[in-house]
Write an enzyme that holds these catalytic residues in place. Structure first.
Site, short mmCIF file in Angstrom:
data_model
loop_
_atom_site.label_atom_id
_atom_site.label_comp_id
_atom_site.label_asym_id
_atom_site.label_seq_id
_atom_site.Cartn_x
_atom_site.Cartn_y
_atom_site.Cartn_z
N LYS A 139 0.79 -1.33 0.06
CA LYS A 139 0.14 -0.21 -0.02
C LYS A 139 0.77 1.31 0.08
O LYS A 139 0.64 2.06 -0.89
CB LYS A 139 -0.91 -0.07 1.16
CG LYS A 139 -1.74 1.50 1.47
CD LYS A 139 -2.21 1.51 2.76
CE LYS A 139 -2.82 2.67 3.21
NZ LYS A 139 -3.14 3.03 4.60
N ASP A 197 -5.84 0.07 -0.13
CA ASP A 197 -6.16 0.27 1.23
C ASP A 197 -7.43 -0.21 1.36
O ASP A 197 -8.00 -0.71 0.48
CB ASP A 197 -5.96 1.84 1.88
CG ASP A 197 -7.16 2.82 1.31
OD1 ASP A 197 -8.16 2.33 0.56
OD2 ASP A 197 -7.41 3.69 1.91
#
Length: 219
Positions: free
Chosen positions: A127, A145
């Site tokens: 991420k 996310d």
């Protein structure tokens, strides 16, 4: 269900909807600073932390130091006091110092611009690596996310179990022109409208396309 025939219209609608809300904090920091290092450090601070807390902690830290060498000159206690009350602030203080040390010893003080190199840094997962590449360097990548993972599956656009699976599915499915901005669009959309529990479907501009996968109740 959202398909590739509809994705342009869907994301245009999302963009119009979120224009009245605060942008995701790391995207805002990237826009204001144009500095991949600030993006990287703010990404680390943002993990399991609310956006407004991340933003305030980032500002306090950058008033003290905003380069690998100047942050490494700070003590761990100084960093801890600056970033409190982000989640796991003591651990993140150590992580930030280690990241700065590695940037100076292995990368000449420069934040790398590839996913692979970024993943070699302590505390950096896919991420964070994708976010640095996309908003820090404006290079193609897909940051996934919890909001991106949830909403992409809720729409029926992908069918995956984990954020990493979602990233790989999106790399195969999502047109590349949307990669850089996908996270910036879906994060505020997920924070304000398409919430994890009881989303505001009655106010959603793309309700007619959404498959509502996993939605037990909505408003």
């Amino acid at each position: 269900m959202v398909t590739n025939k509809q994705i342009d219209k869907v994301l245009q609608s999302v963009r119009r909807t979120i224009s009245a809300w605060e942008p995701a904090v790391v995207g805002r920091i990237a826009e204001e600073s144009r500095d991949p290092f600030r993006v990287l450090i703010s990404c680390i601070l943002s993990q399991q932390t609310k956006d407004h807390v991340t933003g305030e902690a980032s500002e306090r830290l950058y008033r003290l130091a905003d380069r690998p060498d100047t942050i490494l000159a700070l003590t761990e206690l100084q960093i801890t006091r600056a970033i409190y009350p982000v989640s796991f602030y003591k651990t993140k203080s150590r992580t930030i110092r280690e990241v700065c040390r590695v940037l100076l010893t292995r990368f000449g003080g420069r934040v790398p611009d590839t996913i692979e190199a970024l993943l070699s840094l302590t505390g950096v997962g896919r991420k964070t690596a994708n976010l640095v590449v996309t908003v820090g360097y404006r290079k193609p990548g897909i940051c996934v996310d919890t909001h991106v993972h949830r909403i992409s599956n809720r729409w029926g656009y992908v069918s995956t179990k984990t954020p990493e699976q979602t990233e790989m599915a999106l790399r195969q499915r999502l047109p590349k022109r949307h990669w850089i901005h996908y996270n910036d669009l879906l994060v505020p959309f997920g924070q304000n409208l398409c919430r994890p529990i009881s989303p505001f479907c009655s106010r959603c501009p793309i309700e007619r396309w959404c498959a509502k996968v996993g939605v037990a109740a909505h408003r």
